[in-house]
Design a protein around this motif. Structure first.
Motif: not given
Length: 264
Positions: A27-32, A44-47, A67-70
């Motif tokens: 995915p381009d963006i993951v929302c959790l 943070h670091q693993p992502f 959280a939003v991971i992009s």
């Protein structure tokens, strides 16, 4: 753009499952949702190591959290509070092209569907009412927006394993369905999953931990959603609900990811 949403039920406990989602679906963006960790403890670091350096979080110890991971650049982010509570249920990011992604964790509502005796259910209904008033006052249908998250409501008949048996169960009661529908109608939000899976087909994203064999009993509900505004509806390209993730070891979430491709 490919966007995924997942109630992960503790990101620190299940970060390897999120990384698996990233590896398998790109995915381009993951929302959790339900990250259940204060911001200083977010992993943070693993992502970042996977190529997702743009991370926006709103977390608290032991409860809630979004959280939003992009891997796409994020121009800005905003944390919104509802019902006079700072309980980490709504974070929004704006992409450089102006597209907004709103990540929500709507209150579950407890067990008794009566706001007179259940404060949690009262909170849920108030949350929906406040959001329903906010959208048309602050946004327009012609804006490019995506709303994702655990909305904790299964609105359609085939979003639950038994419509008749769940009519008085929190998440599928008529008042919740009506209020979610009112919020959806404010901007003409389009339910992306049901553009690909017809409403007369069963579709679930959650199975209770209480089931001895979740696959065999298959008593699911579709609580997790990805909506888009009319400005993006024509760009919907594909949808996946990763049912198999309910069995991902070692410790699966009781929710599964929903992934949508949309041209923005």
């Amino acid at each position: 753009m490919r966007i995924a949403t997942w109630n992960i039920n503790s990101v620190r406990l299940r970060q390897e499952l999120v990384l698996r989602l990233i590896d398998e679906t790109a995915p381009d963006i993951v929302c959790l949702q339900e990250t259940k960790t204060p911001d200083h403890s977010f992993p943070h670091q693993p992502f970042i190591d996977r190529g997702y350096p743009h991370i926006a979080i709103a977390g608290m110890k032991g409860y809630n959290g979004v959280a939003v991971i992009s891997r796409l650049a994020v121009e800005s982010h905003e944390i919104r509070h509802w019902c006079g509570k700072e309980d980490c249920r709504h974070i929004a990011v704006r992409l450089p092209d102006g597209t907004e992604v709103h990540n929500l964790y709507i209150p579950a509502g407890g067990d008794i569907p009566d706001p007179a005796v259940n404060e949690k259910f009262k909170h849920k209904l108030q949350f929906l009412d406040e959001m329903t008033a906010w959208w048309p006052a602050n946004r327009r249908p012609d804006q490019k927006m995506i709303l994702v998250g655990d909305l904790n409501i299964a609105p359609l008949e085939h979003d639950v394993w038994s419509h008749k048996q769940l009519l008085d169960v929190v998440s599928h009661t008529p008042i919740e369905v009506a209020k979610l529908g009112a919020m959806q109608s404010t901007l003409g939000w389009v339910d992306s999953a049901r553009q690909f899976v017809p409403p007369d087909q069963k579709l679930y994203t959650w199975w209770s931990y209480r089931a001895a064999d979740w696959q065999l009993s298959d008593r699911g509900r579709r609580l997790d959603h990805i909506w888009v505004t009319p400005a993006l509806a024509g760009g919907l390209k594909a949808h996946r609900t990763l049912r198999e993730a309910r069995g991902w070891e070692p410790k699966p979430s009781d929710h599964v990811p929903v992934v949508v491709d949309v041209e923005v």
